[in-house]
Design a protein around this motif. Structure first.
Motif, PDB file in Angstrom:
ATOM      1  N   VAL A 101      76.896  25.916  44.933  1.00 53.78           N
ATOM      2  CA  VAL A 101      76.053  27.106  45.014  1.00 53.78           C
ATOM      3  C   VAL A 101      76.321  27.816  46.342  1.00 53.78           C
ATOM      4  O   VAL A 101      76.637  27.188  47.343  1.00 53.78           O
ATOM      5  CB  VAL A 101      74.554  26.733  44.857  1.00 53.78           C
ATOM      6  CG1 VAL A 101      74.084  25.825  45.975  1.00 53.78           C
ATOM      7  CG2 VAL A 101      73.664  27.968  44.784  1.00 53.78           C
ATOM      8  N   ALA A 146      63.289  25.671  35.160  1.00 49.49           N
ATOM      9  CA  ALA A 146      64.292  25.255  36.159  1.00 49.49           C
ATOM     10  C   ALA A 146      65.593  24.868  35.461  1.00 49.49           C
ATOM     11  O   ALA A 146      66.686  25.250  35.895  1.00 49.49           O
ATOM     12  CB  ALA A 146      63.757  24.096  37.004  1.00 49.49           C
ATOM     13  N   ASN A 147      65.489  24.114  34.373  1.00 48.00           N
ATOM     14  CA  ASN A 147      66.690  23.741  33.603  1.00 48.00           C
ATOM     15  C   ASN A 147      67.430  24.984  33.127  1.00 48.00           C
ATOM     16  O   ASN A 147      68.654  25.088  33.244  1.00 48.00           O
ATOM     17  CB  ASN A 147      66.300  22.906  32.369  1.00 48.00           C
ATOM     18  CG  ASN A 147      66.100  21.444  32.707  1.00 48.00           C
ATOM     19  OD1 ASN A 147      66.869  20.860  33.455  1.00 48.00           O
ATOM     20  ND2 ASN A 147      65.060  20.838  32.169  1.00 48.00           N
ATOM     21  N   SER A 198      69.151  26.824  35.960  1.00 52.57           N
ATOM     22  CA  SER A 198      70.253  26.091  36.604  1.00 52.57           C
ATOM     23  C   SER A 198      71.590  26.352  35.908  1.00 52.57           C
ATOM     24  O   SER A 198      72.643  26.031  36.444  1.00 52.57           O
ATOM     25  CB  SER A 198      69.960  24.589  36.628  1.00 52.57           C
ATOM     26  OG  SER A 198      70.075  24.050  35.326  1.00 52.57           O
ATOM     27  N   CYS A 209      64.444  27.494  44.305  1.00 58.53           N
ATOM     28  CA  CYS A 209      65.866  27.165  44.515  1.00 58.53           C
ATOM     29  C   CYS A 209      66.093  25.658  44.497  1.00 58.53           C
ATOM     30  O   CYS A 209      67.063  25.178  43.900  1.00 58.53           O
ATOM     31  CB  CYS A 209      66.368  27.755  45.836  1.00 58.53           C
ATOM     32  SG  CYS A 209      66.528  29.540  45.767  1.00 58.53           S
ATOM     33  N   ILE A 249      66.021  24.378  40.990  1.00 63.63           N
ATOM     34  CA  ILE A 249      67.201  24.801  40.208  1.00 63.63           C
ATOM     35  C   ILE A 249      68.466  24.077  40.667  1.00 63.63           C
ATOM     36  O   ILE A 249      69.223  23.537  39.865  1.00 63.63           O
ATOM     37  CB  ILE A 249      67.449  26.323  40.379  1.00 63.63           C
ATOM     38  CG1 ILE A 249      66.306  27.148  39.791  1.00 63.63           C
ATOM     39  CG2 ILE A 249      68.766  26.731  39.737  1.00 63.63           C
ATOM     40  CD1 ILE A 249      66.439  28.644  40.104  1.00 63.63           C
ATOM     41  N   ILE A 250      68.691  24.098  41.991  1.00 58.30           N
ATOM     42  CA  ILE A 250      69.978  23.644  42.542  1.00 58.30           C
ATOM     43  C   ILE A 250      70.238  22.170  42.250  1.00 58.30           C
ATOM     44  O   ILE A 250      71.352  21.775  41.908  1.00 58.30           O
ATOM     45  CB  ILE A 250      70.051  23.961  44.057  1.00 58.30           C
ATOM     46  CG1 ILE A 250      70.199  25.475  44.249  1.00 58.30           C
ATOM     47  CG2 ILE A 250      71.198  23.207  44.733  1.00 58.30           C
ATOM     48  CD1 ILE A 250      70.092  25.961  45.690  1.00 58.30           C
ATOM     49  N   ARG A 251      69.184  21.328  42.324  1.00 58.01           N
ATOM     50  CA  ARG A 251      69.407  19.905  42.070  1.00 58.01           C
ATOM     51  C   ARG A 251      69.790  19.623  40.621  1.00 58.01           C
ATOM     52  O   ARG A 251      70.294  18.550  40.299  1.00 58.01           O
ATOM     53  CB  ARG A 251      68.190  19.076  42.494  1.00 58.01           C
ATOM     54  CG  ARG A 251      66.936  19.362  41.709  1.00 58.01           C
ATOM     55  CD  ARG A 251      65.712  18.823  42.421  1.00 58.01           C
ATOM     56  NE  ARG A 251      65.788  17.380  42.619  1.00 58.01           N
ATOM     57  CZ  ARG A 251      65.597  16.476  41.658  1.00 58.01           C
ATOM     58  NH1 ARG A 251      65.307  16.878  40.433  1.00 58.01           N
ATOM     59  NH2 ARG A 251      65.688  15.197  41.911  1.00 58.01           N
ATOM     60  N   LEU A 252      69.585  20.617  39.748  1.00 61.76           N
ATOM     61  CA  LEU A 252      69.919  20.438  38.329  1.00 61.76           C
ATOM     62  C   LEU A 252      71.322  20.929  37.983  1.00 61.76           C
ATOM     63  O   LEU A 252      71.802  20.694  36.869  1.00 61.76           O
ATOM     64  CB  LEU A 252      68.895  21.180  37.457  1.00 61.76           C
ATOM     65  CG  LEU A 252      67.479  20.590  37.449  1.00 61.76           C
ATOM     66  CD1 LEU A 252      66.526  21.527  36.739  1.00 61.76           C
ATOM     67  CD2 LEU A 252      67.469  19.218  36.790  1.00 61.76           C
ATOM     68  N   ILE A 253      71.974  21.622  38.907  1.00 60.15           N
ATOM     69  CA  ILE A 253      73.340  22.083  38.616  1.00 60.15           C
ATOM     70  C   ILE A 253      74.214  20.843  38.427  1.00 60.15           C
ATOM     71  O   ILE A 253      74.197  19.949  39.280  1.00 60.15           O
ATOM     72  CB  ILE A 253      73.889  22.965  39.768  1.00 60.15           C
ATOM     73  CG1 ILE A 253      73.024  24.214  39.958  1.00 60.15           C
ATOM     74  CG2 ILE A 253      75.344  23.349  39.522  1.00 60.15           C
ATOM     75  CD1 ILE A 253      73.385  25.031  41.193  1.00 60.15           C
TER      76      ILE A 253
END
Ligand code: SAH
Length: 225
Positions: free
Chosen positions: A31, A98-99, A102, A148, A151-155
């Motif tokens: 990201v 969030a999923n 992402s 953020c 979201i970001i931890r799910l990428i």
């Protein structure tokens, strides 16, 4: 993924991105996060971005023009999947949202301040409004940092152990089961025998059972979903 965050106090939001999972995700190139100071888009000599409310009343309102300039500049450089306004009256953030976010490519997040933004900003530019809960913050910055992080931890690839996000709370409309680490006994409190048994299937069954038990006791509302 690329995230552009617009704020009148961008320094307020930077530190959550400078440690832990979000920092790692940025360093590894999953990201790219950019901060934009709205004051740089003010045409006013004093870098003013807010003004009094029409109709009177307490609290300043963020003006449409600087926000238009900033958003339009970013939009001229790339397409955005969503332009999000952080707002207490937005859709309540949850794991499903969030999923969903992402998986996006480019996101823009506008942080409000003072009394919020001129309604025309919302009418003209915003594609999604998100609240982090039924309470009012002084600004959207902390909310944007929460969004953020979620979201970001799910990428895919961001979390070291690929499966670890899947066993977190809410992923299956369930809370997580209890977790333990060493020592096996602490001040007379023992780790459940089953977790020390080495029997993988039984451990899984125990976890499923505890997750369901905990959800029924603490959050029966999410089971209904
Ligand atoms: N007058 C507004 C609140 C403004 S608070 C109202 O009553 O609805 C200032 C800014 O903080 C908002 O513009 C928004 O960007 C942010 N904010 C406040 N509470 C929030 C919440 N629960 N979730 C997300 N953003 C929030």
């Amino acid at each position: 993924m690329r995230i552009d965050i617009i704020s009148v106090v961008p320094d307020l939001i930077k530190s959550p991105f400078e440690g832990s999972i979000m920092q790692r995700a940025i360093k590894k190139g999953f990201v790219d996060v950019h901060f934009h100071n709205l004051r740089e888009y003010s045409t006013n000599n004093y870098k003013k971005v807010d003004d009094y409310q029409y109709g009177g009343g307490a609290g300043m309102v963020m003006m449409v023009e600087p926000i238009d300039k900033c958003i339009s500049k970013l939009k001229s450089e790339r397409d955005y999947d969503d332009i999000i306004y952080m707002s207490p009256d937005g859709e309540r953030l949850d794991q499903r949202q969030a999923n969903h976010l992402s998986l996006k490519g480019n996101l823009m997040i506008l942080c409000g301040h003072y009394k919020g933004v001129d309604q025309r900003v919302r009418d003209l530019f915003i594609t999604k409004e998100i609240s982090i809960g039924d309470y009012v913050l002084s600004g959207g910055e902390l909310g944007a940092a929460v969004l953020c992080d979620a979201i970001i931890r799910l990428i895919p690839g961001v979390l070291g152990d690929e499966t670890s996000a899947l066993t977190d709370c809410f992923q299956d409309n369930l809370l997580s089961p209890p977790i333990y680490t060493r020592p096996a006994e602490y001040k007379g409190h023992k780790v459940p025998d089953i977790l020390l048994s080495g029997h993988k299937q039984k451990v899984e069954e125990w976890r499923d059972e505890k997750a369901l038990e905990r959800t029924k006791a603490l959050r029966p509302d999410i089971l209904d979903n």
